[in-house]
Design an enzyme around this catalytic site. Structure first.
Site, PDB file in Angstrom:
ATOM      1  N   SER A 127      19.949  65.759  72.348  1.00 45.06           N
ATOM      2  CA  SER A 127      18.845  66.616  71.926  1.00 45.06           C
ATOM      3  C   SER A 127      18.800  67.874  72.775  1.00 45.06           C
ATOM      4  CB  SER A 127      17.550  65.822  72.096  1.00 45.06           C
ATOM      5  OG  SER A 127      16.436  66.660  71.934  1.00 45.06           O
ATOM      6  N   TYR A 152      11.343  59.966  76.896  1.00 44.51           N
ATOM      7  CA  TYR A 152      12.287  60.091  75.768  1.00 44.51           C
ATOM      8  C   TYR A 152      13.388  61.088  76.112  1.00 44.51           C
ATOM      9  CZ  TYR A 152      14.311  62.175  71.644  1.00 44.51           C
ATOM     10  OH  TYR A 152      15.224  62.701  70.760  1.00 44.51           O
ATOM     11  N   LYS A 156      17.772  60.744  76.911  1.00 41.19           N
ATOM     12  CA  LYS A 156      18.897  61.515  76.352  1.00 41.19           C
ATOM     13  C   LYS A 156      19.768  62.066  77.486  1.00 41.19           C
ATOM     14  CE  LYS A 156      18.012  60.811  72.066  1.00 41.19           C
ATOM     15  NZ  LYS A 156      18.863  59.872  71.317  1.00 41.19           N
TER      16      LYS A 156
END
Ligand code: WQD
Length: 341
Positions: A127, A152, A156
């Site tokens: 991302s 979150y 990544k």
């Protein structure tokens, strides 16, 4: 014989669109998904679009035994595309352990099974969140990563580091991380699309639900940013365009065209659009009423980001082709379809 690709999270939003593009390019697909945020019927919709039913396994890849069983069952896998992960930024702040456990253990289990079964190709969903608020725009792959804003986002960054280190230690294994900007829209057939559970966090599902009368009004989070109209800027990429980036990445790996055994690419359009511009474009192309109000900034949001896609364009031979107008129309067509409007 066609090559078999394992798509984890293949019934999810980006996963399902990627399965369609893989099948259209002649790949045979095995989907593994625990259905925690998607529905098994998506498999039927994929079949309706392509005429081919992908194989499906309900599997939780964060559990080692289940990952082992999957790789023991399917012996023809040439490459893995790993989408399966939790993805809600706000929820990750509330439930960090669940996010770290699911997102990181599933990657570790898959990589260890790949090593064991001599599967050498992996494409991973990363991302643009790894860039945080960049000092210079647009962001290139050389732009430094910043401390993640949420658990979150941190999963990544950690997963990218795991792949980098794993590829260093296992030089026969090749991984590509695709750093997505903001995926929006639905398949042109309106047979698959995004299915948010509860109140959507992301802008476009909130817009389409408001236009459909499910939400009273859209809240625009802040109009006092340092941008031309004061609202935040993002790089919104059509989900089918994004899915095609996975197919070309798989092709690059299978044909050994990669430059290093760990690579990462920006997958965006290269154009930044403000929230207000997106809202106005939606109203213009659909002709639908969209009540909105300006509210406070949302905590954790960055001001602006968009991609420099020249490296991905050149190396992958890929570029985004769909306009914002047609992408927003596809999102609206999908919303109308699922609401029977
Ligand atoms: C876009 C813009 C909001 C909702 C997140 C993740 C990222 C990625 C995609 C996911 C922002 C504004 C939004 C609303 C609004 N990964 N907005 N009203 O935050 O850029 O990215 O999703 O899986 O990692 O961080 O996307 O769609 O939530 O917001 O004004 O009701 O729309 O403030 O400027 P974001 P988004």
């Amino acid at each position: 014989m066609s090559k078999q690709i394992l798509v984890t999270g293949g019934t999810g939003y980006i996963g399902s669109h990627t399965v369609v593009e893989l099948q259209k390019s002649g790949f045979e697909v095995v989907i593994a998904d625990n259905l925690s945020n998607s529905k098994a019927e998506v498999v039927d919709s994929i079949k309706e679009i392509t005429g081919i039913e992908p194989q499906f396994e309900k599997t939780d890849l964060s559990i080692k035994d289940q990952s082992d069983a999957l790789f023991n069952k399917y012996k023809k896998i040439e490459a893995v595309i790993h989408f399966a992960a939790y993805k809600a930024v706000g929820e990750s702040v509330e439930r960090p352990l669940e996010y770290y456990n699911n997102n990181i253990n599933s990657l570790i289990n898959i990589l260890s099974n790949m090593r064991e079964h001599n599967i050498t190709n992996m494409v991973f969903s990363s991302s643009c969140t790894v860039y945080g608020q960049p000092d210079k725009l647009p962001v290139t792959e050389k732009t430094p990563r910043k401390e993640a804003e949420s658990p979150y986002g941190n999963t990544k960054a950690i997963c990218e580091d795991i792949m980098r280190d794993f590829c260093k230690a296992n030089t026969n294994i090749k991984c590509i991380a695709l750093r997505y900007f903001n995926p929006i829209g639905a398949h042109e057939s309106a047979l698959i699309g995004e299915l948010p559970v509860g109140v959507p966090n992301n802008l476009v599902p909130f817009i389409t639900q408001t236009a459909a009368g499910i939400r009273k009004e859209l809240s625009i989070f802040g109009d006092d940013y340092n941008t031309p109209d004061g609202t935040a800027i993002r790089d919104y990429i059509n989900v089918t365009d994004l899915s095609r980036a996975h197919v070309v990445s798989i092709d690059r790996l299978i044909k050994n065209r990669n430059k290093n055994n760990y690579e990462y690419f920006n997958v965006g359009t290269g154009n930044g659009l403000s929230v207000m511009e997106l809202v106005k474009t939606f109203i213009k192309v659909t002709g639908v009423k969209l009540p909105y109000k300006i509210v406070e900034r949302r905590e954790g949001d960055i001001e602006k980001i968009w991609a420099d896609t020249s490296y991905a364009n050149k190396e992958l031979g890929w570029e985004a082709t769909k306009t914002t107008e047609e992408t927003l129309l596809s999102a609206w067509k999908w919303e109308k379809k699922i609401r029977s409007l």
